[in-house]
Write a protein that holds these residues in place. Structure first.
Motif, PDB file in Angstrom:
ATOM      1  N   ALA A  95       0.830  -1.208   0.000  1.00 40.00           N
ATOM      2  CA  ALA A  95       0.000   0.000   0.000  1.00 40.00           C
ATOM      3  C   ALA A  95       0.862   1.254   0.000  1.00 40.00           C
ATOM      4  O   ALA A  95       0.538   2.238  -0.670  1.00 40.00           O
ATOM      5  N   GLY A  96       1.964   1.223   0.734  1.00 40.61           N
ATOM      6  CA  GLY A  96       2.871   2.371   0.735  1.00 40.61           C
ATOM      7  C   GLY A  96       3.493   2.615  -0.633  1.00 40.61           C
ATOM      8  O   GLY A  96       3.620   3.765  -1.069  1.00 40.61           O
ATOM      9  N   ILE A  97       3.869   1.531  -1.327  1.00 41.67           N
ATOM     10  CA  ILE A  97       4.413   1.680  -2.679  1.00 41.67           C
ATOM     11  C   ILE A  97       3.374   2.292  -3.611  1.00 41.67           C
ATOM     12  O   ILE A  97       3.673   3.208  -4.400  1.00 41.67           O
ATOM     13  N   LEU A  98       2.132   1.831  -3.523  1.00 38.10           N
ATOM     14  CA  LEU A  98       1.076   2.359  -4.392  1.00 38.10           C
ATOM     15  C   LEU A  98       0.773   3.818  -4.065  1.00 38.10           C
ATOM     16  O   LEU A  98       0.501   4.626  -4.968  1.00 38.10           O
ATOM     17  N   ILE A  99       0.803   4.170  -2.782  1.00 39.72           N
ATOM     18  CA  ILE A  99       0.568   5.573  -2.409  1.00 39.72           C
ATOM     19  C   ILE A  99       1.675   6.467  -2.966  1.00 39.72           C
ATOM     20  O   ILE A  99       1.422   7.558  -3.482  1.00 39.72           O
ATOM     21  N   LEU A 100       2.913   5.987  -2.890  1.00 38.86           N
ATOM     22  CA  LEU A 100       4.026   6.777  -3.409  1.00 38.86           C
ATOM     23  C   LEU A 100       3.983   6.885  -4.930  1.00 38.86           C
ATOM     24  O   LEU A 100       4.414   7.889  -5.507  1.00 38.86           O
ATOM     25  N   THR A 127       7.236   3.236   3.811  1.00 41.90           N
ATOM     26  CA  THR A 127       6.670   2.046   3.188  1.00 41.90           C
ATOM     27  C   THR A 127       5.683   1.332   4.093  1.00 41.90           C
ATOM     28  O   THR A 127       4.805   0.619   3.607  1.00 41.90           O
ATOM     29  N   ARG A 128       5.788   1.516   5.403  1.00 41.36           N
ATOM     30  CA  ARG A 128       4.867   0.842   6.316  1.00 41.36           C
ATOM     31  C   ARG A 128       3.742   1.737   6.769  1.00 41.36           C
ATOM     32  O   ARG A 128       2.595   1.307   6.883  1.00 41.36           O
ATOM     33  N   ALA A 129       4.029   2.999   7.024  1.00 41.39           N
ATOM     34  CA  ALA A 129       3.028   3.892   7.594  1.00 41.39           C
ATOM     35  C   ALA A 129       3.294   5.317   7.135  1.00 41.39           C
ATOM     36  O   ALA A 129       4.388   5.646   6.643  1.00 41.39           O
ATOM     37  N   THR A 130       2.279   6.148   7.300  1.00 44.75           N
ATOM     38  CA  THR A 130       2.367   7.575   7.009  1.00 44.75           C
ATOM     39  C   THR A 130       2.236   8.342   8.316  1.00 44.75           C
ATOM     40  O   THR A 130       1.359   8.043   9.130  1.00 44.75           O
ATOM     41  N   MET A 131       3.072   9.326   8.510  1.00 46.98           N
ATOM     42  CA  MET A 131       3.086  10.116   9.739  1.00 46.98           C
ATOM     43  C   MET A 131       2.527  11.506   9.455  1.00 46.98           C
ATOM     44  O   MET A 131       2.967  12.161   8.506  1.00 46.98           O
ATOM     45  N   PRO A 168      -1.866  10.254  -4.073  1.00 50.00           N
ATOM     46  CA  PRO A 168      -3.131  10.927  -3.751  1.00 50.00           C
ATOM     47  C   PRO A 168      -2.917  12.140  -2.850  1.00 50.00           C
ATOM     48  O   PRO A 168      -3.727  13.062  -2.840  1.00 50.00           O
ATOM     49  N   PHE A 169      -1.854  12.145  -2.099  1.00 45.22           N
ATOM     50  CA  PHE A 169      -1.420  13.302  -1.316  1.00 45.22           C
ATOM     51  C   PHE A 169       0.094  13.278  -1.238  1.00 45.22           C
ATOM     52  O   PHE A 169       0.729  12.254  -1.506  1.00 45.22           O
ATOM     53  N   GLN A 170       0.672  14.417  -0.877  1.00 43.54           N
ATOM     54  CA  GLN A 170       2.121  14.562  -0.859  1.00 43.54           C
ATOM     55  C   GLN A 170       2.571  15.069   0.508  1.00 43.54           C
ATOM     56  O   GLN A 170       1.749  15.400   1.373  1.00 43.54           O
ATOM     57  N   ILE A 171       3.866  15.096   0.689  1.00 43.76           N
ATOM     58  CA  ILE A 171       4.435  15.645   1.922  1.00 43.76           C
ATOM     59  C   ILE A 171       4.057  17.120   2.030  1.00 43.76           C
ATOM     60  O   ILE A 171       4.059  17.860   1.052  1.00 43.76           O
ATOM     61  N   ASP A 172       3.702  17.541   3.237  1.00 44.25           N
ATOM     62  CA  ASP A 172       3.262  18.903   3.577  1.00 44.25           C
ATOM     63  C   ASP A 172       1.806  19.161   3.223  1.00 44.25           C
ATOM     64  O   ASP A 172       1.304  20.258   3.489  1.00 44.25           O
ATOM     65  N   ASP A 173       1.110  18.188   2.621  1.00 42.57           N
ATOM     66  CA  ASP A 173      -0.331  18.340   2.431  1.00 42.57           C
ATOM     67  C   ASP A 173      -1.036  18.211   3.779  1.00 42.57           C
ATOM     68  O   ASP A 173      -0.572  17.488   4.679  1.00 42.57           O
ATOM     69  N   LEU A 185      -4.907   3.926   4.954  1.00 45.13           N
ATOM     70  CA  LEU A 185      -5.019   5.100   4.093  1.00 45.13           C
ATOM     71  C   LEU A 185      -5.414   4.720   2.674  1.00 45.13           C
ATOM     72  O   LEU A 185      -6.164   5.442   2.009  1.00 45.13           O
ATOM     73  N   PHE A 186      -4.931   3.577   2.184  1.00 49.47           N
ATOM     74  CA  PHE A 186      -5.175   3.195   0.801  1.00 49.47           C
ATOM     75  C   PHE A 186      -6.587   2.658   0.596  1.00 49.47           C
ATOM     76  O   PHE A 186      -7.135   2.778  -0.511  1.00 49.47           O
ATOM     77  N   THR A 187      -7.188   2.080   1.619  1.00 54.76           N
ATOM     78  CA  THR A 187      -8.506   1.456   1.470  1.00 54.76           C
ATOM     79  C   THR A 187      -9.634   2.297   2.046  1.00 54.76           C
ATOM     80  O   THR A 187     -10.789   1.864   1.998  1.00 54.76           O
ATOM     81  N   ASN A 188      -9.347   3.478   2.596  1.00 52.45           N
ATOM     82  CA  ASN A 188     -10.387   4.331   3.170  1.00 52.45           C
ATOM     83  C   ASN A 188     -10.316   5.721   2.538  1.00 52.45           C
ATOM     84  O   ASN A 188      -9.338   6.081   1.890  1.00 52.45           O
TER      85      ASN A 188
END
Length: 342
Positions: free
Chosen positions: A117-122, A147-151, A126-131, A167-170
């Protein structure tokens, strides 16, 4: 005792001979592995350099660099093993890797799910750093996409770690995805006030506030006829849509609207309630089948409307009349003693 020592010595000599035979292959395998390790590090640095100029691709470059490094090192390890142990075939290594991959997949299913999911998000971004995003009950600024989580960092200075699979499924709301953002607020005016006048004053207050965009234009529309107010929704656009800027601009807009309406005599009423007694009605209704205060239709005199003050007044008058009657009875009894003797 000498026989045992001889056997041990022979075994040691045999191991030393085997090691000397294996030594060239071992040295070659180490050299090959070192070459692949150096290539892996070079690939990682190259990928990071290629994506360093783009802030949004910074984490993606780090992930791709790690993947390239890990894949290259794994290939070098397989080749080194095949050199040291010639009996090991490449097909055997691939088969072993496949079986191990299935076992690892079952054991670390959640970790691998978050990783993918982290690879697909990157990749999809759908959003970027500082969003600034909203996810369920959490809202804040994206600090890192791993790759594991978003902070994310909340507006009150806390860090929230969200698994990438969540994040990827909601659904995720990205408040800073576009340059402009519309804000709105409902304002209640009195029923006796002119709606068009109040609308014009609200538009003037918004347009006079620094930071409110002229294009798209602001507007004010009636959205509800509430119990004690006519609600007009004021809507205006801001740029950029950062949280701190939004709160500051909203404070100035609402302050200007309130001052403008009050200065021009527009009422901003408080919520009001009307209390009716169970026997209260309207004398002018006449038709008992259409009474609204709870009196059932029927024959007889229509009761008059009552209020708290009239009810208290009637109670006082009736009490005064009863007291006067009692005093009259006592005085008549005192002035007629003969009647008392009978």
């Amino acid at each position: 005792m000498s026989v045992e020592v001889t056997a041990v010595w022979q075994k040691i000599q045999g191991m030393a001979n085997e090691f000397m035979v294996l030594l060239p292959n071992l040295v070659l395998a180490l050299i090959v592995f070192a070459i692949f390790f150096f290539i892996a590090r070079t690939l990682k640095r190259t990928v990071k350099k290629m994506t360093r100029s783009h802030r949004q691709a910074r984490n993606l470059g780090l992930v791709l660099g790690r993947l390239a490094q890990g894949t290259t090192i794994l290939a070098g390890l397989f080749i080194a093993l095949s050199i040291v142990i010639p009996s090991i075939k490449a097909a055997d290594l691939v088969q072993l890797l496949g079986i191990s991959g299935v076992a690892i997949g079952f054991a670390f299913r959640d970790i691998l799910q978050n990783f993918l999911a982290g690879i697909l998000i990157l990749l999809t971004e759908p959003f970027q750093i500082d969003d600034q995003i909203v996810f369920k009950d959490f809202e804040g600024t994206v600090e890192q996409i791993q790759t594991r989580a978003t902070m994310i960092r909340t507006y009150d200075g806390r860090r929230i770690v969200i698994p990438n699979s969540e994040l990827f499924t909601n659904s995720v709301t990205v408040n800073t995805a576009f340059n402009n953002r519309r804000l709105e607020h409902d304002i209640g005016i009195g029923y006796g006030d002119d709606i068009d006048t109040a609308r014009e004053l609200i538009l003037e207050a918004m347009n006079e506030t620094d930071g409110v965009l002229k294009n798209p234009a602001s507007d004010a529309i009636v959205v509800e006829l509430a119990g004690s107010t006519v609600n007009i929704r004021a809507r205006w656009w801001v740029q950029p849509p950062r949280r701190a800027d939004i709160l500051d601009l909203q404070d100035r807009v609402l302050t200007n609207i309130k001052n403008k309406l009050i200065a021009n005599g527009i009422d901003l009423p408080f919520p009001t309630q009307q209390i009716l007694f169970h026997d209260q009605t309207e004398a002018t209704d006449g038709d008992r089948t259409r009474q609204r205060e709870g009196w059932s239709a029927g024959k007889g005199e229509v009761p008059k409307s009552h209020s708290i003050s009239s009810a208290i007044r009637q109670l006082a008058e009736s009490q005064s009349q009863r007291n006067g009657a009692k005093e009259g009875n006592r005085s008549s009894a005192n002035h007629n003693p003969a009647q008392n003797d009978r």
